[in-house]
Design a protein around this motif. Structure first.
Motif, PDB file in Angstrom:
ATOM      1  N   GLN B  13       0.905  -1.086   0.002  1.00  0.00           N
ATOM      2  CA  GLN B  13      -0.112  -0.062  -0.177  1.00  0.00           C
ATOM      3  C   GLN B  13       0.843   1.103   0.099  1.00  0.00           C
ATOM      4  N   PRO B  14       0.323   2.112  -0.644  1.00  0.00           N
ATOM      5  CA  PRO B  14       1.191   3.528  -0.532  1.00  0.00           C
ATOM      6  C   PRO B  14       1.253   4.294   0.624  1.00  0.00           C
ATOM      7  N   VAL B  15       1.930   5.190   1.092  1.00  0.00           N
ATOM      8  CA  VAL B  15       1.952   5.843   2.249  1.00  0.00           C
ATOM      9  C   VAL B  15       0.556   6.554   1.995  1.00  0.00           C
ATOM     10  N   SER B  58      -7.051  -0.685  23.403  1.00  0.00           N
ATOM     11  CA  SER B  58      -6.049  -0.452  22.653  1.00  0.00           C
ATOM     12  C   SER B  58      -4.797  -0.667  23.415  1.00  0.00           C
ATOM     13  N   GLU B  59      -3.623  -1.325  23.086  1.00  0.00           N
ATOM     14  CA  GLU B  59      -2.505  -1.503  23.984  1.00  0.00           C
ATOM     15  C   GLU B  59      -1.432  -0.355  23.939  1.00  0.00           C
ATOM     16  N   VAL B  60      -1.383   0.073  22.533  1.00  0.00           N
ATOM     17  CA  VAL B  60      -0.325   1.022  22.028  1.00  0.00           C
ATOM     18  C   VAL B  60      -0.913   2.260  21.323  1.00  0.00           C
ATOM     19  N   PRO B  61      -0.606   3.595  21.570  1.00  0.00           N
ATOM     20  CA  PRO B  61      -0.999   4.587  20.754  1.00  0.00           C
ATOM     21  C   PRO B  61      -0.438   4.284  19.499  1.00  0.00           C
ATOM     22  N   GLN B  62      -1.308   4.682  18.155  1.00  0.00           N
ATOM     23  CA  GLN B  62      -0.824   4.345  16.919  1.00  0.00           C
ATOM     24  C   GLN B  62      -1.682   4.980  16.099  1.00  0.00           C
ATOM     25  N   ASN B  63      -1.247   4.427  14.718  1.00  0.00           N
ATOM     26  CA  ASN B  63      -2.222   5.004  13.562  1.00  0.00           C
ATOM     27  C   ASN B  63      -3.188   4.101  13.289  1.00  0.00           C
ATOM     28  N   LEU B  64      -3.432   3.067  14.062  1.00  0.00           N
ATOM     29  CA  LEU B  64      -4.577   2.092  13.499  1.00  0.00           C
ATOM     30  C   LEU B  64      -5.658   2.144  14.594  1.00  0.00           C
ATOM     31  N   GLN B  73     -16.194 -11.452  14.137  1.00  0.00           N
ATOM     32  CA  GLN B  73     -15.239 -10.486  13.015  1.00  0.00           C
ATOM     33  C   GLN B  73     -14.687  -9.488  13.706  1.00  0.00           C
ATOM     34  N   PHE B  74     -13.381  -9.561  13.334  1.00  0.00           N
ATOM     35  CA  PHE B  74     -12.554  -8.427  14.182  1.00  0.00           C
ATOM     36  C   PHE B  74     -11.727  -7.724  12.950  1.00  0.00           C
ATOM     37  N   ILE B  75     -11.639  -6.409  12.993  1.00  0.00           N
ATOM     38  CA  ILE B  75     -11.110  -5.556  11.560  1.00  0.00           C
ATOM     39  C   ILE B  75     -10.103  -4.871  12.303  1.00  0.00           C
ATOM     40  N   LEU B  76      -8.889  -4.726  11.427  1.00  0.00           N
ATOM     41  CA  LEU B  76      -7.990  -3.699  11.620  1.00  0.00           C
ATOM     42  C   LEU B  76      -7.971  -2.620  10.631  1.00  0.00           C
ATOM     43  N   SER B  77      -7.865  -1.461  11.121  1.00  0.00           N
ATOM     44  CA  SER B  77      -8.109  -0.288   9.907  1.00  0.00           C
ATOM     45  C   SER B  77      -7.010   0.819  10.327  1.00  0.00           C
ATOM     46  N   SER B  78      -6.799   1.521   9.076  1.00  0.00           N
ATOM     47  CA  SER B  78      -6.085   2.727   9.300  1.00  0.00           C
ATOM     48  C   SER B  78      -6.834   3.694   8.124  1.00  0.00           C
ATOM     49  N   LYS B  79      -6.813   4.893   8.590  1.00  0.00           N
ATOM     50  CA  LYS B  79      -7.238   5.777   7.576  1.00  0.00           C
ATOM     51  C   LYS B  79      -6.213   6.472   6.698  1.00  0.00           C
ATOM     52  N   LYS B  80      -4.855   6.479   7.269  1.00  0.00           N
ATOM     53  CA  LYS B  80      -3.754   6.748   6.337  1.00  0.00           C
ATOM     54  C   LYS B  80      -2.584   6.232   6.772  1.00  0.00           C
ATOM     55  N   LEU B  81      -2.070   5.401   6.289  1.00  0.00           N
ATOM     56  CA  LEU B  81      -1.016   4.299   6.251  1.00  0.00           C
ATOM     57  C   LEU B  81       0.561   5.205   6.417  1.00  0.00           C
ATOM     58  N   LEU B  82       1.143   4.702   7.339  1.00  0.00           N
ATOM     59  CA  LEU B  82       2.629   5.310   7.490  1.00  0.00           C
ATOM     60  C   LEU B  82       3.538   4.277   7.103  1.00  0.00           C
ATOM     61  N   GLY B 105      -4.436 -16.773  12.974  1.00  0.00           N
ATOM     62  CA  GLY B 105      -4.724 -16.859  11.567  1.00  0.00           C
ATOM     63  C   GLY B 105      -3.555 -16.864  10.865  1.00  0.00           C
ATOM     64  N   GLU B 106      -3.472 -16.891   9.612  1.00  0.00           N
ATOM     65  CA  GLU B 106      -2.336 -17.189   8.684  1.00  0.00           C
ATOM     66  C   GLU B 106      -1.415 -15.844   8.606  1.00  0.00           C
ATOM     67  N   GLY B 107      -1.781 -14.600   9.271  1.00  0.00           N
ATOM     68  CA  GLY B 107      -0.953 -13.641   8.993  1.00  0.00           C
ATOM     69  C   GLY B 107      -1.324 -12.759   7.866  1.00  0.00           C
ATOM     70  N   SER B 108      -1.033 -11.270   7.844  1.00  0.00           N
ATOM     71  CA  SER B 108      -1.119 -10.563   6.733  1.00  0.00           C
ATOM     72  C   SER B 108       0.111  -9.836   6.671  1.00  0.00           C
ATOM     73  N   TRP B 109       1.038 -10.001   5.447  1.00  0.00           N
ATOM     74  CA  TRP B 109       2.214  -9.005   5.322  1.00  0.00           C
ATOM     75  C   TRP B 109       1.888  -7.790   4.711  1.00  0.00           C
ATOM     76  N   LEU B 110       2.040  -6.757   5.292  1.00  0.00           N
ATOM     77  CA  LEU B 110       1.732  -5.292   4.800  1.00  0.00           C
ATOM     78  C   LEU B 110       2.963  -4.670   4.635  1.00  0.00           C
ATOM     79  N   THR B 111       3.259  -4.199   3.395  1.00  0.00           N
ATOM     80  CA  THR B 111       4.249  -3.223   3.086  1.00  0.00           C
ATOM     81  C   THR B 111       3.962  -1.837   2.727  1.00  0.00           C
ATOM     82  N   VAL B 112       4.286  -1.012   3.197  1.00  0.00           N
ATOM     83  CA  VAL B 112       3.676   0.381   3.029  1.00  0.00           C
ATOM     84  C   VAL B 112       5.097   1.149   2.200  1.00  0.00           C
TER      85      VAL B 112
END
Lengths: 111, 113
Positions: B13-15, B58-64, B73-82, B105-112
């Motif tokens: 995903q682009p920044v 939430s355990e840590v403050p972040q962009n997510l 059903q559990f969803i992880l989101s971000s409005k603007k990736l860093l 789960g099987e995991g998700s590899w995210l490259t920004v």
């Protein structure tokens, strides 16, 4: 929260060797588990072992809850055993739902 | 035993773009659900956990952010990736209480980029 220390951090073996991985907890834990993370990243459940000893094929695990540690034994290691091994537990006090993980032991088994 | 399904498996995903990772659970009801991130260096960092619908911690403050619109059903989101959001994301589910066995789960590899 509890602290989880795993040792050794890295381990290199020849195929056929045996090994012991250790997990120490800073406080009493419930729901102690061992996982294997394969090279594709997936975390596979190995054992749920809050106390006692369990065996599954070449793998076995022992947890001594009163002394706050657990051991994972791998016998006659194979190349497919390579990966990272994690232990995790939840604090026995306070009704915690959160499993705390160690930083893992990275195992490489050479043919 | 329960099964955790997670997707997509990989994404680039682009920044500044949004993110949505989805996780569903089979085989149990009212599970405890977790999102972890694993950056280089191996450790698993807990991001969010949930003990019920619309109950997110939430355990840590972040962009997510995380949401649980349905029981399994559990969803992880971000409005603007860093760039720093890159990593391997893992969803996990537990049966809750004593005997809280965690499955991943099987995991998700995210490259920004």
């Amino acid at each position: 929260g509890i602290q989880v220390e795993q040792s050794p951090p890295d381990l290199i073996l020849q195929e056929g060797a045996n090994s012991t991985l250790r997990c120490n907890f800073s406080d009493s834990v419930n729901n102690l588990q061992w996982f294997h993370q394969n090279p594709w990243g997936q975390l596979i459940n190995l054992f749920y072992i809050p106390s006692g000893t369990k065996q599954n094929g070449r793998l076995s695990a022992t947890t001594v809850a009163t002394e706050r540690y657990s051991l994972l034994y791998i016998s006659s290691s194979q190349t497919t055993d390579s990966g990272v091994y994690f232990c995790a537990g939840t604090s026995a006090s306070g009704g915690s739902y959160i499993p705390t993980f160690g930083r893992g032991t990275s195992l490489i088994v050479h043919p | 035993s329960q099964t955790i399904h997670q997707w997509p498996a990989t994404l680039v995903q682009p920044v500044g773009s949004p993110l949505s990772l989805e996780c569903t659970v089979e085989g149990t009801s009212n599970p405890n659900l977790y999102w972890y991130r694993q950056a280089a260096g191996r450790g698993l960092q807990l991001l969010f956990y949930s003990i019920g619908i619309d109950q997110i911690s939430s355990e840590v403050p972040q962009n997510l952010s995380a949401s649980r619109p349905q029981d399994r059903q559990f969803i992880l989101s971000s409005k603007k990736l860093l760039l720093s959001d890159s990593g391997f994301y893992l969803c996990a589910g537990g049966t809750g209480g004593s005997g809280n066995t965690i499955y991943f789960g099987e995991g998700s590899w995210l490259t920004v980029v």
